[in-house]
Design a protein around this motif. Structure first.
Motif, PDB file in Angstrom:
ATOM      1  N   TRP A   1      13.542  12.110 -10.049  1.00 20.23           N
ATOM      2  CA  TRP A   1      12.264  11.964  -9.321  1.00 20.23           C
ATOM      3  C   TRP A   1      12.403  10.933  -8.210  1.00 20.23           C
ATOM      4  N   LEU A   2      13.108   9.823  -8.475  1.00 21.78           N
ATOM      5  CA  LEU A   2      13.321   8.784  -7.452  1.00 21.78           C
ATOM      6  C   LEU A   2      14.130   9.337  -6.289  1.00 21.78           C
ATOM      7  N   ARG A   3      15.177  10.137  -6.598  1.00 22.99           N
ATOM      8  CA  ARG A   3      15.982  10.698  -5.514  1.00 22.99           C
ATOM      9  C   ARG A   3      15.130  11.604  -4.621  1.00 22.99           C
ATOM     10  N   ARG A   4      14.206  12.351  -5.243  1.00 20.00           N
ATOM     11  CA  ARG A   4      13.334  13.220  -4.458  1.00 20.00           C
ATOM     12  C   ARG A   4      12.418  12.388  -3.553  1.00 20.00           C
ATOM     13  N   ILE A   5      11.921  11.267  -4.090  1.00 18.56           N
ATOM     14  CA  ILE A   5      11.058  10.389  -3.290  1.00 18.56           C
ATOM     15  C   ILE A   5      11.850   9.785  -2.122  1.00 18.56           C
ATOM     16  N   LEU A   6      13.058   9.337  -2.395  1.00 14.30           N
ATOM     17  CA  LEU A   6      13.877   8.724  -1.339  1.00 14.30           C
ATOM     18  C   LEU A   6      14.295   9.764  -0.299  1.00 14.30           C
ATOM     19  N   ARG A   7      14.571  10.975  -0.742  1.00 14.78           N
ATOM     20  CA  ARG A   7      14.927  12.022   0.214  1.00 14.78           C
ATOM     21  C   ARG A   7      13.730  12.360   1.097  1.00 14.78           C
ATOM     22  N   ASN A   8      12.575  12.415   0.494  1.00 21.28           N
ATOM     23  CA  ASN A   8      11.356  12.673   1.269  1.00 21.28           C
ATOM     24  C   ASN A   8      11.101  11.550   2.274  1.00 21.28           C
TER      25      ASN A   8
ATOM     26  N   ALA B   1       0.824  -1.212   0.000  1.00 18.64           N
ATOM     27  CA  ALA B   1       0.000   0.000   0.000  1.00 18.64           C
ATOM     28  C   ALA B   1       0.856   1.258   0.000  1.00 18.64           C
ATOM     29  N   TYR B   2       1.924   1.266   0.793  1.00 20.40           N
ATOM     30  CA  TYR B   2       2.766   2.465   0.876  1.00 20.40           C
ATOM     31  C   TYR B   2       3.502   2.708  -0.444  1.00 20.40           C
ATOM     32  N   CYS B   3       4.121   1.668  -1.000  1.00 20.10           N
ATOM     33  CA  CYS B   3       4.871   1.833  -2.244  1.00 20.10           C
ATOM     34  C   CYS B   3       3.945   2.239  -3.404  1.00 20.10           C
ATOM     35  N   GLU B   4       2.774   1.625  -3.438  1.00 25.02           N
ATOM     36  CA  GLU B   4       1.820   1.980  -4.498  1.00 25.02           C
ATOM     37  C   GLU B   4       1.403   3.436  -4.369  1.00 25.02           C
ATOM     38  N   GLN B   5       1.196   3.884  -3.171  1.00 28.85           N
ATOM     39  CA  GLN B   5       0.786   5.271  -2.956  1.00 28.85           C
ATOM     40  C   GLN B   5       1.906   6.245  -3.330  1.00 28.85           C
ATOM     41  N   GLN B   6       3.145   5.914  -2.961  1.00 27.72           N
ATOM     42  CA  GLN B   6       4.258   6.807  -3.231  1.00 27.72           C
ATOM     43  C   GLN B   6       4.644   6.821  -4.716  1.00 27.72           C
ATOM     44  N   LEU B   7       4.448   5.712  -5.420  1.00 24.54           N
ATOM     45  CA  LEU B   7       4.828   5.621  -6.835  1.00 24.54           C
ATOM     46  C   LEU B   7       3.656   5.915  -7.770  1.00 24.54           C
ATOM     47  N   ARG B   8       2.516   6.246  -7.209  1.00 23.14           N
ATOM     48  CA  ARG B   8       1.346   6.508  -8.045  1.00 23.14           C
ATOM     49  C   ARG B   8       1.602   7.711  -8.973  1.00 23.14           C
ATOM     50  N   ALA B   9       2.254   8.723  -8.472  1.00 18.10           N
ATOM     51  CA  ALA B   9       2.540   9.917  -9.281  1.00 18.10           C
ATOM     52  C   ALA B   9       3.540   9.611 -10.397  1.00 18.10           C
ATOM     53  N   TYR B  10       4.387   8.595 -10.169  1.00 20.10           N
ATOM     54  CA  TYR B  10       5.388   8.256 -11.181  1.00 20.10           C
ATOM     55  C   TYR B  10       4.725   7.807 -12.469  1.00 20.10           C
TER      56      TYR B  10
ATOM     57  N   ARG C   1      11.479  -1.716 -11.406  1.00 23.01           N
ATOM     58  CA  ARG C   1      10.586  -2.618 -12.147  1.00 23.01           C
ATOM     59  C   ARG C   1       9.642  -1.829 -13.044  1.00 23.01           C
ATOM     60  N   ALA C   2       9.098  -0.736 -12.532  1.00 23.50           N
ATOM     61  CA  ALA C   2       8.205   0.104 -13.332  1.00 23.50           C
ATOM     62  C   ALA C   2       8.945   0.759 -14.500  1.00 23.50           C
ATOM     63  N   THR C   3      10.171   1.187 -14.255  1.00 25.55           N
ATOM     64  CA  THR C   3      10.977   1.832 -15.293  1.00 25.55           C
ATOM     65  C   THR C   3      11.339   0.832 -16.389  1.00 25.55           C
ATOM     66  N   ARG C   4      11.641  -0.399 -15.970  1.00 25.65           N
ATOM     67  CA  ARG C   4      11.972  -1.443 -16.955  1.00 25.65           C
ATOM     68  C   ARG C   4      10.775  -1.714 -17.872  1.00 25.65           C
ATOM     69  N   ASP C   5       9.609  -1.759 -17.272  1.00 26.25           N
ATOM     70  CA  ASP C   5       8.423  -2.014 -18.092  1.00 26.25           C
ATOM     71  C   ASP C   5       8.151  -0.866 -19.043  1.00 26.25           C
TER      72      ASP C   5
ATOM     73  N   GLU D   1      12.726  -1.115  -0.921  1.00 25.80           N
ATOM     74  CA  GLU D   1      11.553  -1.620  -1.627  1.00 25.80           C
ATOM     75  C   GLU D   1      11.036  -0.583  -2.626  1.00 25.80           C
ATOM     76  N   LEU D   2      11.080   0.700  -2.276  1.00 26.06           N
ATOM     77  CA  LEU D   2      10.693   1.752  -3.212  1.00 26.06           C
ATOM     78  C   LEU D   2      11.590   1.744  -4.452  1.00 26.06           C
ATOM     79  N   SER D   3      12.897   1.609  -4.249  1.00 24.43           N
ATOM     80  CA  SER D   3      13.838   1.590  -5.374  1.00 24.43           C
ATOM     81  C   SER D   3      13.608   0.368  -6.252  1.00 24.43           C
ATOM     82  N   ARG D   4      13.342  -0.777  -5.629  1.00 26.60           N
ATOM     83  CA  ARG D   4      13.129  -2.007  -6.400  1.00 26.60           C
ATOM     84  C   ARG D   4      11.874  -1.872  -7.273  1.00 26.60           C
TER      85      ARG D   4
END
Length: 313
Positions: free
Chosen positions: A277-284, A246-255, A309-313, A302-305
């Motif tokens: 954008w990922l660095r900003r998410i990780l810093r936050n 739930a947390y990762c989906e919520q944080q990566l939804r904007a991506y 995966r999303a970037t690869r797709d 887990e956020l980076s992983r």
């Protein structure tokens, strides 16, 4: 005078000679080859020697009496010896009989003592078994009381939202439940175990809600980070996985909205923007959200992983 004296001398000399002959002849009685005829001839070799027949008869009578006395003495001695021997044998028999009786008594006492020792040993073994059973029963009852108290305390902590104390209580409840794994056939213990599981599920569900409600729709932290972190300690592995999803989906939804598939932003030359954008998410996460999760959850990894995966797709 002289004639009478001479006659008396001859008579005395004759008697002495007769006594010597009688004594010498008497010694022959002890010989093994004694002959009565030869004995008489030696005793009275001529007619003159017959004058000493009375002396010889007296000597033989004395000798006969002495021999008879010796025979009686020997018989008495032999009889006394036989009697003493018989008495000795009887005394030996009596001693042997007494010794056998004492040995039998000692053997009987030994057998009695052995039976007593065996009985005492059996009693001691029975007492040991009873002691072990009593100790085990007492320990089981004490653990049962602890489990009942712990389950009730867990309920109270859940209702009060005291997740930190509840998280520390969960391992103790798990250990107590494991100790009763062999008693699930007992209805009361099975009910208590089920009650413990129910309280743990309710606690985990409540903890999951507290964590997820700690973030608003935009993924901003709005809850108490300390309480959320304590609530994480009450989550099972499945609940942790659901919270993470739930947390990762919520944080990566904007991506997905910023970099949609097939858009110009998804081209290779815009990769740097994605990682920015990922660095900003990780810093936050490090500055605001990390306090809400245990370090062991590795939420940033887990956020980076999932980003990769999303970037690869």
């Amino acid at each position: 005078m002289s004639g009478k004296s001479a006659g008396a001398v001859r008579t005395g000399s004759s008697e002495s000679s007769d006594d010597q002959r009688a004594a010498a002849a008497g010694q022959q009685l002890d010989n093994a080859g004694f002959s009565p005829a030869e004995y008489v001839d030696r005793l009275f070799p001529d007619d003159a020697a017959l004058e000493g027949v009375d002396v010889a008869a007296a000597n033989i009578g004395h000798r006969l009496q002495a021999v008879q006395q010796e025979i009686r003495r020997q018989l008495r001695a032999q009889s006394d010896g036989q009697q003493q021997q018989t008495q000795g044998i009887e005394a030996t028999k009596a001693a042997i009989s007494e010794l056998y009786t004492r040995i039998s008594e000692m053997k009987g006492k030994a057998q009695t003592s052995e039976r007593m020792v065996s009985d005492i040993t059996q009693d001691i073994k029975a007492l040991d078994v009873g002691k072990r059973n009593l100790t085990q029963t007492t320990g089981t009852m004490r653990r049962l009381q602890l489990l009942v108290g712990a389950v009730d305390q867990l309920r109270q902590l859940r209702e009060q939202g005291r997740f930190g104390e509840a998280a520390r209580l969960l391992p103790a409840i798990a250990g107590l439940r494991e100790g009763f794994s062999e008693y699930h056939g007992v209805r009361q213990i099975a009910r208590l175990d089920e009650a413990a599981q129910v309280q743990q599920r309710r606690l985990g569900g409540l903890a999951q809600q507290v964590i997820q409600r700690g973030f608003d729709a935009q993924g901003r932290l709005v809850g108490d980070a300390e309480q959320m972190r304590a609530a994480c300690g009450c989550c099972t592995a499945d609940e942790q996985a659901r919270v993470t999803d739930a947390y990762c989906e919520q944080q990566l939804r904007a991506y997905a909205a910023i970099f949609p598939l097939g858009d110009d932003e998804s081209q290779l030359e815009h990769v740097s923007r994605r990682y920015a954008w990922l660095r900003r998410i990780l810093r936050n996460y490090a500055e605001e959200h990390a306090a809400a999760f245990p370090a062991g959850w590795r939420m940033d990894e887990e956020l980076s992983r999932r980003f990769a995966r999303a970037t690869r797709d």
